[in-house]
Design an enzyme around this catalytic site. Structure first.
Site, PDB file in Angstrom:
ATOM      1  N   LYS A   1      39.837  39.494  47.704  1.00 23.76           N
ATOM      2  CA  LYS A   1      39.696  39.485  46.238  1.00 23.76           C
ATOM      3  C   LYS A   1      39.522  40.903  45.700  1.00 23.76           C
ATOM      4  O   LYS A   1      39.894  41.186  44.555  1.00 23.76           O
ATOM      5  CB  LYS A   1      38.543  38.587  45.797  1.00 23.76           C
ATOM      6  CG  LYS A   1      37.160  39.033  46.233  1.00 23.76           C
ATOM      7  CD  LYS A   1      36.462  39.935  45.234  1.00 23.76           C
ATOM      8  CE  LYS A   1      35.161  40.479  45.813  1.00 23.76           C
ATOM      9  NZ  LYS A   1      34.447  41.360  44.880  1.00 23.76           N
TER      10      LYS A   1
ATOM     11  N   ASN B   1      36.147  47.182  41.504  1.00 23.38           N
ATOM     12  CA  ASN B   1      37.565  47.248  41.866  1.00 23.38           C
ATOM     13  C   ASN B   1      38.465  47.088  40.648  1.00 23.38           C
ATOM     14  O   ASN B   1      39.474  47.768  40.520  1.00 23.38           O
ATOM     15  CB  ASN B   1      37.877  46.176  42.919  1.00 23.38           C
ATOM     16  CG  ASN B   1      37.276  46.515  44.267  1.00 23.38           C
ATOM     17  OD1 ASN B   1      37.810  47.317  45.011  1.00 23.38           O
ATOM     18  ND2 ASN B   1      36.123  45.926  44.559  1.00 23.38           N
TER      19      ASN B   1
ATOM     20  N   GLU C   1      35.807  48.956  47.228  1.00 21.40           N
ATOM     21  CA  GLU C   1      36.155  48.560  48.599  1.00 21.40           C
ATOM     22  C   GLU C   1      37.644  48.271  48.767  1.00 21.40           C
ATOM     23  O   GLU C   1      38.217  48.509  49.826  1.00 21.40           O
ATOM     24  CB  GLU C   1      35.339  47.335  49.015  1.00 21.40           C
ATOM     25  CG  GLU C   1      33.872  47.620  49.297  1.00 21.40           C
ATOM     26  CD  GLU C   1      33.643  48.224  50.670  1.00 21.40           C
ATOM     27  OE1 GLU C   1      34.620  48.611  51.334  1.00 21.40           O
ATOM     28  OE2 GLU C   1      32.477  48.316  51.077  1.00 21.40           O
TER      29      GLU C   1
END
Length: 340
Positions: free
Chosen positions: A191, A256, A282
């Protein structure tokens, strides 16, 4: 009272430590920087990561990992996923023999394509049933502010998972258990990559239809990869799948997504990193390891591949959109459309 250690004093590590204290545990938070540990102890604040949030007086912080781990029967890891192996090599000798080890990280290790629980098991020489994963829609500032949220505690040992569930339940933090560790971890890791894609689209000025399309097709990528690796398909319809994906792709505080927005507006990786004050998105690193994992299992992940190309500088965001939109038309069930 459970003795717990949380290793990593970023926004999520500090927030989870706060949750554990408020659930009635004795908690020590390890900070990489000694100055941060001192700030937490003296002011009960972590102003760099959680501005405006007051931390419990009972939360102790330290720069000494061995001291944090001393006597801890519950240990949570909340550091950037690509640094886990190196750090854990130094921490492993201080882990209690039957401590429950909790991954708060959402990533896939570069080079090995191992999930975080697999890295923990390997480096700490711990069986899978001792390792739990906390995942779901876990936007740290909201949880730190005691806004209601649900999460998932994934562990192959149902009893241990239920014990972790009991140790971190609060009036605002509601954990559910799940034994599908593979599916829960993949949902959290992939995700991040899909959220980058959504951010890129938003940065380019695209609207809700575009974002909804990326979210939906991104979920299909996660489910395809998970199915190939043995995950339960139902996991991806739950908190660790759809729930986490929607939160990360839509929230302006999701790291993100906001990083992707900067890329979509034409910033370089370096410029976006500088603008986020060094906080890790990440998905920027995990996109390559997720792609390698998918390729190893012969799973088609076009959004992940496109995001990896953008993050590596091999493709512009606009070219990414052109390529995704020029793919051959298919049934939504992935069967190719044939002419009558």
């Amino acid at each position: 009272m459970t003795r717990a250690a949380v290793l990593g004093a970023g926004s999520w590590g500090t927030t989870f430590a706060k949750v554990l204290v408020e659930a009635g545990n004795d908690v020590t938070l390890w900070a990489r920087r000694e100055s941060l540990a001192e700030q937490i102890n003296s002011t009960h604040r972590n102003s760099g990561y959680l501005p405006g949030i007051e931390l419990p007086d009972a939360l102790a912080a330290t720069h000494d990992a061995a001291a944090a781990l001393d006597g801890a029967d519950l240990v949570a890891f909340a550091i950037p996923s690509q640094t886990l192996r190196e750090n854990l090599l130094g921490w492993a000798p201080h882990l209690a023999a039957d401590a429950t080890l909790i991954s708060l990280m959402k990533g896939v290790e570069l080079g090995t394509t191992k999930r975080m629980s697999e890295v923990i098991s390997e480096v700490a020489a711990a069986p899978a049933e001792r390792i739990a994963v906390v995942t779901g829609p876990n936007l740290a500032p909201e949880i730190a502010a005691r806004q209601p949220t649900a999460t998932v505690i994934a562990c192959t040992d149902e009893a241990r998972g239920a014990a972790v569930q009991a140790r971190c339940s609060t009036p605002y933090f509601r954990p559910y258990t799940n034994t599908d560790v593979i599916g829960c971890e993949l949902g959290g890791a992939v995700k991040n990559v899909i959220a980058l894609a959504c951010g890129i689209g938003q940065g380019m000025g695209f609207g809700h239809n575009s974002v909804a399309s990326i979210i939906t097709r991104g979920l299909a990528e996660i489910a395809r990869l998970g199915q190939q690796l043995g995950a339960d398909p139902l996991t991806f319809a739950g908190l660790a799948g759809l729930g986490d994906l929607v939160a990360s792709c839509n929230s302006p505080i999701a790291r993100n997504r906001t990083f992707g927005e900067r890329l979509g507006r034409g910033e370089t990786i370096e410029q976006a990193q500088e603008a986020t004050h060094g906080q890790v998105a990440e998905g920027v690193k995990s996109c390559r390891s997720v792609l390698e994992l998918a390729q190893h299992h012969d799973v088609d992940v076009p959004i992940t591949a496109a995001v990896d190309a953008v993050c590596s500088g091999a493709m512009t965001p606009r070219r990414m959109v052109e390529l995704l939109m020029s793919r051959s038309v298919k049934s939504e069930g992935s069967r190719p459309v044939t002419a009558p």
